[in-house]
Design a protein around this motif. Structure first.
Motif, PDB file in Angstrom:
ATOM      1  N   SER A  77      -6.789   1.217 -10.118  1.00 48.52           N
ATOM      2  CA  SER A  77      -7.318   0.671  -8.863  1.00 48.52           C
ATOM      3  C   SER A  77      -6.799   1.520  -7.710  1.00 48.52           C
ATOM      4  O   SER A  77      -5.580   1.694  -7.573  1.00 48.52           O
ATOM      5  N   SER A  95      -2.887   7.714  -0.365  1.00 49.07           N
ATOM      6  CA  SER A  95      -3.531   6.877  -1.363  1.00 49.07           C
ATOM      7  C   SER A  95      -2.670   5.695  -1.746  1.00 49.07           C
ATOM      8  O   SER A  95      -1.441   5.734  -1.659  1.00 49.07           O
ATOM      9  N   THR A  96      -3.319   4.640  -2.188  1.00 44.71           N
ATOM     10  CA  THR A  96      -2.657   3.459  -2.732  1.00 44.71           C
ATOM     11  C   THR A  96      -3.105   3.299  -4.171  1.00 44.71           C
ATOM     12  O   THR A  96      -4.302   3.169  -4.447  1.00 44.71           O
ATOM     13  N   HIS A 155     -10.102  -4.152   2.685  1.00 42.90           N
ATOM     14  CA  HIS A 155     -10.538  -2.762   2.650  1.00 42.90           C
ATOM     15  C   HIS A 155     -11.113  -2.442   1.269  1.00 42.90           C
ATOM     16  O   HIS A 155     -10.847  -3.148   0.305  1.00 42.90           O
ATOM     17  N   ARG A 215     -11.831  -0.987  -2.435  1.00 45.85           N
ATOM     18  CA  ARG A 215     -11.024  -0.530  -3.564  1.00 45.85           C
ATOM     19  C   ARG A 215     -11.980  -0.108  -4.675  1.00 45.85           C
ATOM     20  O   ARG A 215     -13.026  -0.734  -4.883  1.00 45.85           O
ATOM     21  N   ARG A 254     -15.304  -3.588  -3.751  1.00 47.70           N
ATOM     22  CA  ARG A 254     -13.931  -4.108  -3.761  1.00 47.70           C
ATOM     23  C   ARG A 254     -13.644  -4.647  -5.162  1.00 47.70           C
ATOM     24  O   ARG A 254     -13.812  -5.830  -5.443  1.00 47.70           O
ATOM     25  N   HIS A 282       0.843  -1.186   0.000  1.00 49.52           N
ATOM     26  CA  HIS A 282       0.000   0.000   0.000  1.00 49.52           C
ATOM     27  C   HIS A 282       0.889   1.250   0.000  1.00 49.52           C
ATOM     28  O   HIS A 282       2.102   1.158   0.114  1.00 49.52           O
ATOM     29  N   VAL A 311      -6.993   2.250  -3.488  1.00 49.38           N
ATOM     30  CA  VAL A 311      -7.368   1.873  -2.119  1.00 49.38           C
ATOM     31  C   VAL A 311      -7.280   3.139  -1.271  1.00 49.38           C
ATOM     32  O   VAL A 311      -6.273   3.848  -1.331  1.00 49.38           O
ATOM     33  N   ILE A 327     -10.823  -4.337  -8.635  1.00 48.32           N
ATOM     34  CA  ILE A 327      -9.465  -3.966  -9.030  1.00 48.32           C
ATOM     35  C   ILE A 327      -9.196  -4.453 -10.459  1.00 48.32           C
ATOM     36  O   ILE A 327      -9.968  -5.205 -11.036  1.00 48.32           O
ATOM     37  N   TRP A 385      -2.830   1.088  -7.644  1.00 50.10           N
ATOM     38  CA  TRP A 385      -2.482  -0.236  -8.160  1.00 50.10           C
ATOM     39  C   TRP A 385      -2.895  -0.370  -9.624  1.00 50.10           C
ATOM     40  O   TRP A 385      -3.874   0.225 -10.065  1.00 50.10           O
ATOM     41  N   TRP A 431      -5.588  -7.026   3.665  1.00 50.74           N
ATOM     42  CA  TRP A 431      -6.198  -6.866   2.350  1.00 50.74           C
ATOM     43  C   TRP A 431      -7.678  -6.477   2.404  1.00 50.74           C
ATOM     44  O   TRP A 431      -8.290  -6.277   1.357  1.00 50.74           O
TER      45      TRP A 431
END
Length: 328
Positions: free
Chosen positions: A119, A100-101, A130, A132, A157, A66, A121, A159, A103, A128
């Motif tokens: 993506s 922020s994360t 949470h 997205r 969730r 993250h 998060v 992605i 991906w 894992w």
């Protein structure tokens, strides 16, 4: 999926052997989830990738996966060699950049505008479990990205978007619904801005990082099923048939390539197709269960796809003569 690029003359003598590994991120050494696109204004290929914080090995849980930015590497020789450029400037209005994360970017171009489906998060977490979202950004230069919308999809969730233009002109996005056993769903759009979710599951198998492309007069879907890459084909983009054998399942012998391959991009170049994927070189059977920098770091690799008897294979130990700048 990205179909390259400029047209140049080709000679039989030209050899442009791809590096192995193809690329390692010099900041955190955590390059993963690559996607390749041609930048005509700079006459280079860009590689966008998730930059996991592998070097931050004091972080607990999975927080090192993250807090990630999107890295950019560039290639001036058609993809055989790459160098680090910078991180993408992603203007996301709902969180500070440090919170922020980011991906698994999907990057395409249409009518002079670049589109990224990313993506996101909402934070940095040690596990894992949470929310997205898949979030839409646009850009004019591939460096600065501006928020357009957060897609309303099948769950909170989701992605790993993969966007493909259907034969009838519509756009289809395949994505991973993590709330439904990490299976693959899809949404459709006529303009890349407004998406209608189908609510349909098209792949039952658990996995992530689906990539859809057309090659050898067939429609293909390849995704990371954590045992190499599963390969499917379809006539109608809804009913997908799995081929018997995964690819990149057996470890290779090259540098940083002695483990299974993960989360790919595919570049089709005329009759040829190349798969870009990442590896965790330190995740060998001997290091099973160990969590440190060596098992976290990741490298980008490339191999050429082969087609025989209706199935896709690849021989990852072969040298790859790669120049996406040349005509097919």
């Amino acid at each position: 999926m990205f179909i390259c690029g400029p047209v140049m003359a080709q000679t039989d003598q030209d050899q442009n052997i791809a590096d192995k590994p193809l690329f390692r991120d010099p900041v955190f050494d955590g390059a993963a989830d690559p996607v390749i696109i041609w930048n005509p204004s700079e006459q280079k290929h860009f590689m966008f990738y998730t930059n996991r914080r592998a070097k931050a090995d004091t972080l607990s849980g999975v927080s090192w996966v993250h807090g990630t930015k999107i890295g950019i590497a560039e290639s001036s020789d058609g993809g055989a060699t790459w160098k680090y450029r910078e991180t993408a400037n992603i203007n996301y209005p709902f969180l500070k950049d440090s919170e922020s994360t980011f991906w698994a970017p999907e990057v395409i171009t249409h009518k002079g505008t670049y589109h990224m489906y990313l993506s996101i998060v909402p934070g940095i977490f040690e596990d894992w479990y949470h929310p997205r979202d898949i979030v839409h950004f646009t850009s004019e230069d591939l460096l600065n990205w501006y928020y357009k919308s957060t897609l309303d999809l099948s769950s909170e969730r989701v992605i790993d978007a993969s966007v493909f233009k259907l034969p009838d002109g519509r756009w289809r996005m395949y994505y991973n619904n993590e709330n439904d056993n990490k299976s693959i769903y899809y949404a459709d759009s006529s303009d890349l801005y407004h998406w209608n979710d189908s609510g349909k599951k098209v792949i039952e198998e658990s996995g992530e990082g689906a990539k859809i492309f057309r090659w050898k007069n067939k429609n293909w879907l390849i995704f990371d099923s954590w045992d190499g890459l599963s390969v499917y084909s379809s006539e109608d983009f809804e009913n997908w048939k799995k081929q018997e054998n995964n690819i990149l399942q057996n470890p290779g012998t090259g540098n940083d390539d002695k483990v299974k391959g993960g989360h790919p991009d595919v570049v089709v170049k005329g009759d040829r197709a190349f798969i870009f994927y990442f590896t965790h070189p330190g995740r060998t059977p001997e290091n099973n269960g160990i969590d440190n920098y060596e098992t976290r770091r990741s490298s980008i690799q490339v191999a050429e796809l082969e087609y025989k008897n209706g199935e896709i294979t690849t021989h990852r130990n072969k040298e790859v003569n790669l120049d996406l700048n040349k005509s097919p």
